[in-house]
Design an enzyme around this catalytic site. Structure first.
Site, PDB file in Angstrom:
ATOM      1  N   THR A  58      -5.609   1.558  -7.704  1.00  0.00           N
ATOM      2  CA  THR A  58      -6.761   2.945  -7.432  1.00  0.00           C
ATOM      3  C   THR A  58      -7.849   2.372  -8.834  1.00  0.00           C
ATOM      4  O   THR A  58      -7.817   2.281  -9.826  1.00  0.00           O
ATOM      5  CB  THR A  58      -6.119   4.551  -7.251  1.00  0.00           C
ATOM      6  N   ASP A  59      -8.879   3.279  -8.927  1.00  0.00           N
ATOM      7  CA  ASP A  59     -10.142   3.695  -9.910  1.00  0.00           C
ATOM      8  C   ASP A  59      -9.453   4.479 -10.647  1.00  0.00           C
ATOM      9  O   ASP A  59      -9.465   4.445 -12.156  1.00  0.00           O
ATOM     10  CB  ASP A  59     -11.459   3.384  -9.801  1.00  0.00           C
ATOM     11  N   GLU A  60      -8.651   5.552 -10.384  1.00  0.00           N
ATOM     12  CA  GLU A  60      -8.076   6.599 -11.006  1.00  0.00           C
ATOM     13  C   GLU A  60      -7.225   5.846 -12.531  1.00  0.00           C
ATOM     14  O   GLU A  60      -6.966   6.697 -13.373  1.00  0.00           O
ATOM     15  CB  GLU A  60      -7.278   7.889 -10.328  1.00  0.00           C
TER      16      GLU A  60
ATOM     17  N   PRO B 183     -13.363  25.523   0.001  1.00  0.00           N
ATOM     18  CA  PRO B 183     -13.054  25.809  -1.544  1.00  0.00           C
ATOM     19  C   PRO B 183     -13.620  24.212  -1.934  1.00  0.00           C
ATOM     20  O   PRO B 183     -12.577  23.222  -1.836  1.00  0.00           O
ATOM     21  CB  PRO B 183     -12.056  25.140  -1.018  1.00  0.00           C
TER      22      PRO B 183
ATOM     23  N   ALA C 295       2.868   4.498  -1.156  1.00  0.00           N
ATOM     24  CA  ALA C 295       2.444   5.116  -2.095  1.00  0.00           C
ATOM     25  C   ALA C 295       2.381   6.432  -2.050  1.00  0.00           C
ATOM     26  O   ALA C 295       2.097   7.342  -0.168  1.00  0.00           O
ATOM     27  CB  ALA C 295       1.112   4.310  -3.095  1.00  0.00           C
TER      28      ALA C 295
ATOM     29  N   LYS D 228       0.520   5.590 -10.617  1.00  0.00           N
ATOM     30  CA  LYS D 228      -0.259   4.174 -10.222  1.00  0.00           C
ATOM     31  C   LYS D 228      -0.297   2.961 -11.116  1.00  0.00           C
ATOM     32  O   LYS D 228       0.012   1.995 -10.836  1.00  0.00           O
ATOM     33  CB  LYS D 228      -1.508   4.547  -9.780  1.00  0.00           C
TER      34      LYS D 228
ATOM     35  N   HIS E 201      -8.687  17.749 -14.556  1.00  0.00           N
ATOM     36  CA  HIS E 201      -9.686  16.882 -13.430  1.00  0.00           C
ATOM     37  C   HIS E 201     -10.699  16.137 -14.078  1.00  0.00           C
ATOM     38  O   HIS E 201     -11.618  16.332 -14.749  1.00  0.00           O
ATOM     39  CB  HIS E 201     -10.688  18.121 -12.285  1.00  0.00           C
TER      40      HIS E 201
ATOM     41  N   LEU F 177      -9.811  15.099   0.334  1.00  0.00           N
ATOM     42  CA  LEU F 177     -11.462  16.549   0.301  1.00  0.00           C
ATOM     43  C   LEU F 177     -12.537  15.868   1.749  1.00  0.00           C
ATOM     44  O   LEU F 177     -12.803  16.884   2.943  1.00  0.00           O
ATOM     45  CB  LEU F 177     -12.831  15.836  -0.801  1.00  0.00           C
TER      46      LEU F 177
ATOM     47  N   TYR G  43      -0.697  11.559 -10.690  1.00  0.00           N
ATOM     48  CA  TYR G  43      -0.689  10.460  -9.438  1.00  0.00           C
ATOM     49  C   TYR G  43      -1.231   8.883 -10.087  1.00  0.00           C
ATOM     50  O   TYR G  43      -0.280   7.860 -10.057  1.00  0.00           O
ATOM     51  CB  TYR G  43      -1.585  10.909  -8.970  1.00  0.00           C
TER      52      TYR G  43
ATOM     53  N   LEU H  18       1.034  -0.782   0.127  1.00  0.00           N
ATOM     54  CA  LEU H  18       0.346   0.463  -0.146  1.00  0.00           C
ATOM     55  C   LEU H  18       0.759   1.427   0.199  1.00  0.00           C
ATOM     56  O   LEU H  18      -0.067   2.258  -0.440  1.00  0.00           O
ATOM     57  CB  LEU H  18      -0.780   0.388   1.413  1.00  0.00           C
TER      58      LEU H  18
HETATM   59  N1  LIG Z   1      -7.338   6.971  -0.240  1.00  0.00           N
HETATM   60  C1  LIG Z   1      -8.007   6.570  -1.350  1.00  0.00           C
HETATM   61  O1  LIG Z   1      -8.559   6.551  -1.926  1.00  0.00           O
HETATM   62  C2  LIG Z   1      -7.382   5.179  -2.122  1.00  0.00           C
HETATM   63  C3  LIG Z   1      -8.043   4.320  -3.162  1.00  0.00           C
HETATM   64  C4  LIG Z   1      -8.003   3.520  -3.986  1.00  0.00           C
HETATM   65  C5  LIG Z   1      -5.817   3.113  -3.397  1.00  0.00           C
HETATM   66  N2  LIG Z   1      -5.638   3.521  -2.604  1.00  0.00           N
HETATM   67  C6  LIG Z   1      -4.251   3.040  -2.719  1.00  0.00           C
HETATM   68  O2  LIG Z   1      -4.063   2.153  -1.643  1.00  0.00           O
HETATM   69  C7  LIG Z   1      -2.581   2.698  -0.637  1.00  0.00           C
HETATM   70  C8  LIG Z   1      -2.626   3.380   0.358  1.00  0.00           C
HETATM   71  O3  LIG Z   1      -3.614   4.438   0.231  1.00  0.00           O
HETATM   72  P1  LIG Z   1      -3.710   5.823   1.181  1.00  0.00           P
HETATM   73  O4  LIG Z   1      -4.967   6.462   1.231  1.00  0.00           O
HETATM   74  O5  LIG Z   1      -3.653   4.943   3.020  1.00  0.00           O
HETATM   75  O6  LIG Z   1      -2.300   6.584   1.885  1.00  0.00           O
HETATM   76  P2  LIG Z   1      -1.599   7.258   2.386  1.00  0.00           P
HETATM   77  O7  LIG Z   1      -0.720   8.911   1.823  1.00  0.00           O
HETATM   78  O8  LIG Z   1      -2.739   7.965   4.012  1.00  0.00           O
HETATM   79  O9  LIG Z   1      -0.408   6.225   3.137  1.00  0.00           O
HETATM   80  C9  LIG Z   1       0.575   6.382   2.430  1.00  0.00           C
HETATM   81  C10 LIG Z   1       1.508   5.757   3.202  1.00  0.00           C
HETATM   82  O10 LIG Z   1       3.089   4.468   3.098  1.00  0.00           O
HETATM   83  C11 LIG Z   1       4.278   5.603   3.545  1.00  0.00           C
HETATM   84  N3  LIG Z   1       5.240   5.951   2.348  1.00  0.00           N
HETATM   85  C12 LIG Z   1       5.376   6.396   0.927  1.00  0.00           C
HETATM   86  N4  LIG Z   1       5.856   7.091   0.815  1.00  0.00           N
HETATM   87  C13 LIG Z   1       6.596   5.757   0.751  1.00  0.00           C
HETATM   88  C14 LIG Z   1       7.756   4.710   0.381  1.00  0.00           C
HETATM   89  N5  LIG Z   1       8.706   5.445   0.356  1.00  0.00           N
HETATM   90  N6  LIG Z   1       8.637   3.861   1.805  1.00  0.00           N
HETATM   91  C15 LIG Z   1       7.251   3.194   2.609  1.00  0.00           C
HETATM   92  N7  LIG Z   1       6.476   3.952   3.017  1.00  0.00           N
HETATM   93  C16 LIG Z   1       5.938   5.660   2.495  1.00  0.00           C
HETATM   94  C17 LIG Z   1       3.454   6.558   3.817  1.00  0.00           C
HETATM   95  O11 LIG Z   1       4.210   7.114   4.989  1.00  0.00           O
HETATM   96  C18 LIG Z   1       1.980   6.378   4.604  1.00  0.00           C
HETATM   97  O12 LIG Z   1       1.899   5.766   5.334  1.00  0.00           O
HETATM   98  C19 LIG Z   1      -2.006   3.505  -2.371  1.00  0.00           C
HETATM   99  O13 LIG Z   1      -1.163   2.572  -2.562  1.00  0.00           O
HETATM  100  C20 LIG Z   1      -2.935   4.178  -2.997  1.00  0.00           C
HETATM  101  O14 LIG Z   1      -2.705   4.559  -4.167  1.00  0.00           O
HETATM  102  C21 LIG Z   1      -5.926   4.608  -2.106  1.00  0.00           C
END
Ligand SMILES: NC(=O)c1ccc[n+]([C@@H]2O[C@H](COP(=O)([O-])OP(=O)(O)OC[C@H]3O[C@@H](n4cnc5c(N)ncnc54)[C@H](O)[C@@H]3O)[C@@H](O)[C@H]2O)c1
Length: 333
Positions: free
Chosen positions: A133-135, A213, A82, A162, A291, A198, A158, A80
């Site tokens: 992600t769906d993006e 905003p 990212a 991904k 967007h 958001l 982003y 996860l």
């Molecule tokens: N939040 C959403 O709406 C959403 C939806 C679909 C998929 N995702 C995917 O789910 C995953 C988690 O998303 P999230 O919202 O929890 O993200 P987040 O930004 O809350 O957490 C990311 C975590 O990764 C860690 N991190 C970042 N860079 C790093 C690196 N180089 N090495 C080790 N750790 C690192 C950060 O410290 C953080 O704890 C991501 O891959 C994201 O793309 C998120």
């Protein structure tokens, strides 16, 4: 079972670890670089469990990953970690290429070497869950929905980073047979989310009497998924997902951003009637570059093949998120 979770101090990774520690006997190795987005407090009591091992490490550090894999001998990896915020990817894309693309390739490489050296039974059981992600599918015109094998049209840095990482994960599966399962989750919300996203941002702004905003007309549509439902889906996929397959994780609950923001204002009116109406803080700002208008997925595969269904309805989930986020933001001050 021994699970290695990357990004376990983040919003979704921490939910995966909290559930895993509470509901199983698994051992969890949490590899996280603790960027601005990481916070171990999200783990709550799971962070103090003897079955949780935190390793402060960047996934771009191949030698470090090698040592962690060697020391902890995981049965599965849930990836996860990212950079996850679209606005930051527009302001400064380099970190997204570094972590999401380079970091994923370094992780895949190390995991491949580890997996290839396992005994045959352990190798068969091993899984690498790549969390996407769906993006990556880009903007989808109604009434269409992206199915699990839809072509990619990422539009933000982003989403492009991904998508690139998804292609790498697929290649490590097709070329070397690494048992990769990929998830595409939709917009996720819930308590403990970073204030840049958001919903927590709108809550913080309105609670402080500041403008809320909204980009452009606010007509951009997202499909909302509660973090506990997302975490449950990821745990199911690491257990029962078929290697080489991708699974959409979505609720079908589509909402325009402006409607979500109005709903937050309405919940705040109930919780803090003295400051009502909070909708007076809603303002329109220049639209985000590039967007995407709408994300929408067809999540039939995970529902029919694996029996996953979301448990948290948006209206209840949002109300609880507003309540808990207010408490968390007050505690942090
Ligand atoms: N939040 C959403 O709406 C959403 C939806 C679909 C998929 N995702 C995917 O789910 C995953 C988690 O998303 P999230 O919202 O929890 O993200 P987040 O930004 O809350 O957490 C990311 C975590 O990764 C860690 N991190 C970042 N860079 C790093 C690196 N180089 N090495 C080790 N750790 C690192 C950060 O410290 C953080 O704890 C991501 O891959 C994201 O793309 C998120």
């Amino acid at each position: 079972m021994r699970l290695l979770v990357t990004g376990g101090a983040g919003f979704i990774g921490s939910a995966v670890i909290r559930q895993t520690i509470a509901e199983t006997d698994h051992v969890v190795v949490n590899v996280d670089a603790l960027t601005y987005a990481g916070d171990l407090r999200r783990l709550g009591s799971a962070g103090a469990s003897p079955r949780h091992h935190f390793v402060h490490l960047d996934i771009c550090d191949g030698l470090g990953l090698h040592a962690v894999l060697d020391a902890h001998r995981p049965d599965a990896v849930m990836h996860l970690a990212a950079e996850s915020h679209v606005d930051r990817s527009i302001a400064a894309p380099a970190a997204f290429i570094q972590t999401n693309v380079v970091g994923t390739s370094v992780l895949l490489d190390q995991v491949l070497g580890y997996w290839q050296a396992l005994a045959p039974v352990a190798r068969d059981r091993f899984r690498f869950l790549h969390v996407s992600t769906d993006e990556v599918y880009g903007s989808i015109d109604p009434p269409a929905r992206a199915n699990d094998d839809c072509s990619y049209q990422p539009n933000s840095p982003y989403a492009a980073s991904k998508a690139a990482s998804d292609h790498l994960a697929r290649a490590w599966h097709r070329t070397w047979g690494l048992p990769v399962v990929t998830s595409h989750g939709s917009n996720t919300y819930g308590p403990h989310q970073h204030v840049e996203k958001l919903i927590p941002r709108m809550i913080a702004r309105a609670a402080a009497g500041q403008p809320m905003p909204v980009y452009g007309s606010g007509e951009n549509v997202r499909e909302w998924l509660h973090v506990e439902d997302h975490a449950r889906a990821l745990r199911l996929l690491v257990d029962r997902g078929v290697p080489g397959r991708s699974y959409n994780v979505g609720t079908g609950d589509e909402r325009a951003n402006i409607d979500v923001v109005r709903q937050i204002a309405a919940v705040l009116d109930e919780l803090r009637p003295a400051a009502a109406p909070h909708a007076r803080f809603i303002t329109s700002v220049a639209d985000r570059l590039g967007h995407d208008r709408r994300y929408a997925m067809d999540a039939d595969r995970i529902r029919t093949e694996l029996g996953w269904t979301p448990n948290v309805a948006f209206n209840e989930g949002l109300r609880e998120t507003v309540r808990l986020t207010l408490a968390q933001q007050a505690e942090a001050r």
